[in-house]
Motif scaffolding. Sequence first.
Motif, PDB file in Angstrom:
ATOM      1  N   GLU A 632      -2.781  13.752  -8.092  1.00  0.00           N
ATOM      2  CA  GLU A 632      -1.982  14.138  -9.247  1.00  0.00           C
ATOM      3  C   GLU A 632      -1.197  12.940  -9.748  1.00  0.00           C
ATOM      4  O   GLU A 632      -0.984  11.963  -9.022  1.00  0.00           O
ATOM      5  CB  GLU A 632      -1.033  15.294  -8.908  1.00  0.00           C
ATOM      6  N   THR A 633      -0.781  13.028 -10.989  1.00  0.00           N
ATOM      7  CA  THR A 633       0.018  11.979 -11.612  1.00  0.00           C
ATOM      8  C   THR A 633       1.316  12.599 -12.116  1.00  0.00           C
ATOM      9  O   THR A 633       1.387  13.795 -12.397  1.00  0.00           O
ATOM     10  CB  THR A 633      -0.745  11.335 -12.774  1.00  0.00           C
ATOM     11  N   SER A 634       2.329  11.768 -12.221  1.00  0.00           N
ATOM     12  CA  SER A 634       3.627  12.277 -12.660  1.00  0.00           C
ATOM     13  C   SER A 634       4.419  11.172 -13.327  1.00  0.00           C
ATOM     14  O   SER A 634       4.162   9.979 -13.107  1.00  0.00           O
ATOM     15  CB  SER A 634       4.428  12.837 -11.473  1.00  0.00           C
ATOM     16  N   VAL A 635       5.356  11.581 -14.143  1.00  0.00           N
ATOM     17  CA  VAL A 635       6.254  10.658 -14.824  1.00  0.00           C
ATOM     18  C   VAL A 635       7.675  10.991 -14.394  1.00  0.00           C
ATOM     19  O   VAL A 635       8.091  12.151 -14.427  1.00  0.00           O
ATOM     20  CB  VAL A 635       6.122  10.767 -16.354  1.00  0.00           C
ATOM     21  N   THR A 636       8.422   9.984 -13.964  1.00  0.00           N
ATOM     22  CA  THR A 636       9.808  10.161 -13.539  1.00  0.00           C
ATOM     23  C   THR A 636      10.717   9.350 -14.449  1.00  0.00           C
ATOM     24  O   THR A 636      10.632   8.120 -14.508  1.00  0.00           O
ATOM     25  CB  THR A 636      10.011   9.713 -12.079  1.00  0.00           C
ATOM     26  N   ALA A 667       3.442   7.513 -11.783  1.00  0.00           N
ATOM     27  CA  ALA A 667       2.967   7.469 -10.404  1.00  0.00           C
ATOM     28  C   ALA A 667       1.630   8.185 -10.261  1.00  0.00           C
ATOM     29  O   ALA A 667       1.404   9.255 -10.836  1.00  0.00           O
ATOM     30  CB  ALA A 667       3.987   8.102  -9.470  1.00  0.00           C
ATOM     31  N   HIS A 668       0.723   7.571  -9.471  1.00  0.00           N
ATOM     32  CA  HIS A 668      -0.517   8.198  -9.021  1.00  0.00           C
ATOM     33  C   HIS A 668      -0.324   8.548  -7.543  1.00  0.00           C
ATOM     34  O   HIS A 668       0.042   7.685  -6.738  1.00  0.00           O
ATOM     35  CB  HIS A 668      -1.707   7.246  -9.149  1.00  0.00           C
ATOM     36  N   ASN A 669      -0.613   9.794  -7.184  1.00  0.00           N
ATOM     37  CA  ASN A 669      -0.450  10.210  -5.799  1.00  0.00           C
ATOM     38  C   ASN A 669      -1.738  10.850  -5.294  1.00  0.00           C
ATOM     39  O   ASN A 669      -2.300  11.741  -5.923  1.00  0.00           O
ATOM     40  CB  ASN A 669       0.707  11.205  -5.660  1.00  0.00           C
ATOM     41  N   VAL A 670      -2.206  10.348  -4.147  1.00  0.00           N
ATOM     42  CA  VAL A 670      -3.389  10.890  -3.486  1.00  0.00           C
ATOM     43  C   VAL A 670      -2.962  11.357  -2.100  1.00  0.00           C
ATOM     44  O   VAL A 670      -2.315  10.610  -1.348  1.00  0.00           O
ATOM     45  CB  VAL A 670      -4.509   9.836  -3.363  1.00  0.00           C
ATOM     46  N   ALA A 689      -2.736  11.834   5.099  1.00  0.00           N
ATOM     47  CA  ALA A 689      -2.566  10.488   4.548  1.00  0.00           C
ATOM     48  C   ALA A 689      -2.086  10.648   3.117  1.00  0.00           C
ATOM     49  O   ALA A 689      -2.603  11.475   2.366  1.00  0.00           O
ATOM     50  CB  ALA A 689      -3.869   9.704   4.599  1.00  0.00           C
ATOM     51  N   ASP A 690      -1.085   9.869   2.757  1.00  0.00           N
ATOM     52  CA  ASP A 690      -0.446   9.990   1.447  1.00  0.00           C
ATOM     53  C   ASP A 690      -0.324   8.595   0.840  1.00  0.00           C
ATOM     54  O   ASP A 690       0.239   7.688   1.458  1.00  0.00           O
ATOM     55  CB  ASP A 690       0.938  10.617   1.617  1.00  0.00           C
ATOM     56  N   ILE A 691      -0.868   8.424  -0.367  1.00  0.00           N
ATOM     57  CA  ILE A 691      -0.820   7.134  -1.053  1.00  0.00           C
ATOM     58  C   ILE A 691      -0.203   7.345  -2.427  1.00  0.00           C
ATOM     59  O   ILE A 691      -0.637   8.220  -3.186  1.00  0.00           O
ATOM     60  CB  ILE A 691      -2.223   6.520  -1.210  1.00  0.00           C
ATOM     61  N   THR A 692       0.804   6.545  -2.751  1.00  0.00           N
ATOM     62  CA  THR A 692       1.444   6.620  -4.069  1.00  0.00           C
ATOM     63  C   THR A 692       1.485   5.222  -4.687  1.00  0.00           C
ATOM     64  O   THR A 692       2.022   4.288  -4.079  1.00  0.00           O
ATOM     65  CB  THR A 692       2.873   7.177  -3.965  1.00  0.00           C
ATOM     66  N   TYR A 693       0.918   5.115  -5.870  1.00  0.00           N
ATOM     67  CA  TYR A 693       0.943   3.865  -6.626  1.00  0.00           C
ATOM     68  C   TYR A 693       1.735   4.125  -7.901  1.00  0.00           C
ATOM     69  O   TYR A 693       1.417   5.039  -8.671  1.00  0.00           O
ATOM     70  CB  TYR A 693      -0.477   3.418  -6.948  1.00  0.00           C
ATOM     71  N   THR A 694       2.783   3.338  -8.124  1.00  0.00           N
ATOM     72  CA  THR A 694       3.708   3.588  -9.232  1.00  0.00           C
ATOM     73  C   THR A 694       3.738   2.393 -10.179  1.00  0.00           C
ATOM     74  O   THR A 694       4.002   1.262  -9.770  1.00  0.00           O
ATOM     75  CB  THR A 694       5.129   3.857  -8.716  1.00  0.00           C
ATOM     76  N   ALA A 746       2.603   6.094  10.636  1.00  0.00           N
ATOM     77  CA  ALA A 746       2.505   4.736  10.098  1.00  0.00           C
ATOM     78  C   ALA A 746       2.800   4.790   8.607  1.00  0.00           C
ATOM     79  O   ALA A 746       2.436   5.746   7.920  1.00  0.00           O
ATOM     80  CB  ALA A 746       1.120   4.142  10.342  1.00  0.00           C
ATOM     81  N   SER A 747       3.481   3.768   8.120  1.00  0.00           N
ATOM     82  CA  SER A 747       3.758   3.684   6.683  1.00  0.00           C
ATOM     83  C   SER A 747       3.830   2.227   6.266  1.00  0.00           C
ATOM     84  O   SER A 747       4.165   1.347   7.075  1.00  0.00           O
ATOM     85  CB  SER A 747       5.072   4.390   6.337  1.00  0.00           C
ATOM     86  N   ARG A 748       3.477   2.007   5.023  1.00  0.00           N
ATOM     87  CA  ARG A 748       3.584   0.672   4.430  1.00  0.00           C
ATOM     88  C   ARG A 748       4.057   0.831   2.999  1.00  0.00           C
ATOM     89  O   ARG A 748       3.521   1.659   2.248  1.00  0.00           O
ATOM     90  CB  ARG A 748       2.252  -0.073   4.462  1.00  0.00           C
ATOM     91  N   GLN A 749       5.069   0.081   2.650  1.00  0.00           N
ATOM     92  CA  GLN A 749       5.587   0.094   1.289  1.00  0.00           C
ATOM     93  C   GLN A 749       5.637  -1.341   0.779  1.00  0.00           C
ATOM     94  O   GLN A 749       6.228  -2.208   1.420  1.00  0.00           O
ATOM     95  CB  GLN A 749       6.983   0.719   1.254  1.00  0.00           C
ATOM     96  N   LYS A 750       4.987  -1.541  -0.332  1.00  0.00           N
ATOM     97  CA  LYS A 750       4.945  -2.870  -0.923  1.00  0.00           C
ATOM     98  C   LYS A 750       5.537  -2.784  -2.309  1.00  0.00           C
ATOM     99  O   LYS A 750       5.108  -1.978  -3.134  1.00  0.00           O
ATOM    100  CB  LYS A 750       3.512  -3.392  -0.982  1.00  0.00           C
ATOM    101  N   GLY A 751       6.527  -3.599  -2.558  1.00  0.00           N
ATOM    102  CA  GLY A 751       7.206  -3.553  -3.840  1.00  0.00           C
ATOM    103  C   GLY A 751       7.665  -4.923  -4.288  1.00  0.00           C
ATOM    104  O   GLY A 751       7.216  -5.953  -3.782  1.00  0.00           O
TER     105      GLY A 751
END
Length: 931
Positions: A632-636, A667-670, A689-694, A746-751
Amino acid sequence: MQRFLYLLFFVSHIGIAQKLTVKGHLKDTTGTALPSATVMILSAKDSSLVNFDMTAADGAFEIRNLARQEYILKITYLSYATLVQKISPSSGNEVDVGDLRMQPQARQLGEVTVEDDAPVRVKRDTIEFNANVFKTNENAVVEDLLKKLPGVEVDNDGTIRAQGEQVKRITVDGKEFFGTDPKLATRNLPADAIDKVQVFDKKSDQAVFSGIDDGQREKTINLALKEEKRNGAFGTLMGGVGTNDRYQARASLNRFRKQEQLSLLGMANNINEQGFGIDDYMSFTGGSQQMAAGGGGVVRMTISPNNPSGVSLNPGGRNSGMMTNYAGGVNYNKNLTRNTELSTSYFYNHLDHNLLQTTERINFAPSGDLTFNQNSRQNNTNTNHRLNAIIDHKIDSLNSLKFTTNVTYNETDTNESSTSENQATDGSLLNDNNTRTVADGTSLTANNSLLWRHRFAKKGRTLSVNAQLNVTDTDRRGSIDALTNYYTQSEGGVQTLQTNDLATNTLTYSGTLSYTEPLGGRKYLEANYSYRANRNDVRKNVFDVNSGEPVANDSLSNLYTSNYQYHRGGLNFRLNRSDYTITVGAGVQQTFLDGELKLSGTTLSKSYRNVLPVARFNYDFTSTRHLRFDYETSVTEPTLQQLQPVVDNSDPLNLFVGNPGLRPAYAHNVRLHYMMFNPASFVNFFGFADITYTKNAITNSQAYTEESIRISKPVNVDNTLRLNGNATVGFPIQRLNSRFSITATASRQKGVNVIDDLQSTIAQNTLGGRFRYDYRFKEIFDFSLGANISRQSTTYAFDAASNQLYYNNSYTAEGNLHLFDNMYLLSSSLEYLTYESKTSDYRQAIPFLNLSISRYILKAKSGELKLSVNNLLDESAGVSQTADVNYFQRQVTNSLGRYYMLTFIYSLNKQLNPLGGMRPPPGGGMRFIRP
């Protein structure tokens, strides 16, 4: 410890040496095997459940490790008569009952009465636990029961996770219980009132009605009451006094009838125990933003500004500081008519919070790191009123209305004194500050919605309209008295003496229209349109106090108005099959923003258009194995505080200013989620598993003045990436009366961080896991061991020397020993916390040890006298470590020291229901419903 484990293994080995095995084959009258039937071994003395299994594909079953005694074998299978057979072991360690034939017609069970369901049932996306199988201590609450369930975890602060996800809502017999605060149910309802615990993902009312999944889910637990509790009265009264003027009191009274539920709660204590959530308090004082910035050793990418004026809590499980609270409320559910249901509640709480806190923070900057140190003392008080009401009315067989309202009113006072300083890399003092801030205010929030649902004569054709109106009105007044000294090029001191008042008014109204059309072949099309308008008015007046006279400070004052308007239309297609469902669709959202800075006469006008695709896939391998995929995609949009172009100088060394030019983040969330639960072996596996690209992600930029004052400002950066993974497996070892649960995370956040207008990448990685071991020996002894390990690292592209590596770990041990025919209970718990920074060679370990002994009195053990000592080792400090986009921070706070307490607990539901309820059936009898 090693000797103890050897001894435990030796005793367990002796205990199972003479165990009994019962086996056989199950068939129908034609000789066809019956798989997945429930096979139960019941005690011949009282028909209580001893063990169970499910038949294999060929109808075979085998139940091992039974004590040598007489049993009742009970087998159930859908559409077949229940089979009951007595088992009397003779010589040998095995009883083979041979081929058992089940009859299709019903027949009587004779003198055997069994009132228990299978220990676990799986109904598609719902896991149902039989509470009678998971034993708890006398006078336990629901929270104690949840800790026993496979796949369910409960933190020290009462936060519940099921299948790796946080539980957002708890209902009782499917009805609301004091709104959406799970703790009000888990910490106040008695465990022995619960018949079933059902864990599932609650969909929105719209999705349930239309059949089109909109992705809105809440991890929910429903507590199904025992039949006698649904038509009776039950509850608990508790009071305790202790050393150092400590006290606690709690009352829970419940009167349930067939068409009516009434619950009364009351509590008071000064030992940091909350039977309720304090989100309203934290959101008003600003503490929730501090938690979002870090704490409890959790690494987060912060997108909201820091506000140091609020309460600071450790989300890892222990409340920091000293808390006194008073609370009470009433929950009332009633079927007003045959077609109208009412669910309503009112809750009041008053919280007084005293906090002593030391902060050490390293601010990373290309021009050189700065070390910030602060000592602060806070006193925060909050009085909160919450009112919730739901009216669900079925107009006729085709139409229904549902009205929901939630009203919250807060009164808050804050008083804080602090001393702080900034040091250069060489340790030289750059500046220091002494500040005292005082603030008080009120906040009123009302959220209302009305949902109309209509079914057409054609099956699958529906129309629904949802209208919402939300209002928030906040008023806050405060003052600041600060002295800041500078020791750089412009040496000298600056005195700040100001008063301020802030008024914020928010009005949001929206409407959603949804229409579904069946296309045949279990295919459906949904068309939807929604409109939302959000208006914000902010009035902030700041006055400098000179010679006792207030003078307006226009640079810090602000009059600001913003109007957001959203138009969104979309189409969704759904395909239903027996073992899978597919939903695909897309929406187009048009956003308009109009803002006005009234003091400067500046206006702001922007518009955005976004396409928002969505895809969902659910696959059922079997009734106990499920796979779910969501995209799903969303706008914040930016928050009001992020948009205000006004300086917040509540901490003179750490300023914050908003940015009216912020753009919404896209944001794209898978998400991929797999669940497996074997009700026969109790083996479970949950993973996601959760992936979010913003795109256009919002982060806080940092800049430093010549006096080394930090200025934070929210800005947009190109993109951020977040990956989270979680896998949990649980399994019993029946030969050792034990159960293991292991979780890997496990988590990874790249910004991107922005310092002095220079952008550079930052990567945050977290590896960890949780482990739990439970052992139970009959009704005499049980204990559990646990560990929560977290390794967290942060790497900065602009300076590898600033990279951080630290560990936040906790280890727990709990034990209960029943003595003298279960009339006494000896309990102990140990929590060992360790905080370690590999970068700074910092390490601290904090052990918390609690002991208690209880004596049960009165009929049916309805009374309990308990003597306890809390924090026996008198540890009185809490630690949290945080790595953010441009700093590493460690905070040490005060907490409760050692105290002794004598408590009396009286359980109303153990007697003949003195409030007028029904007597439970004699002999512990239970009703069995075949799965």
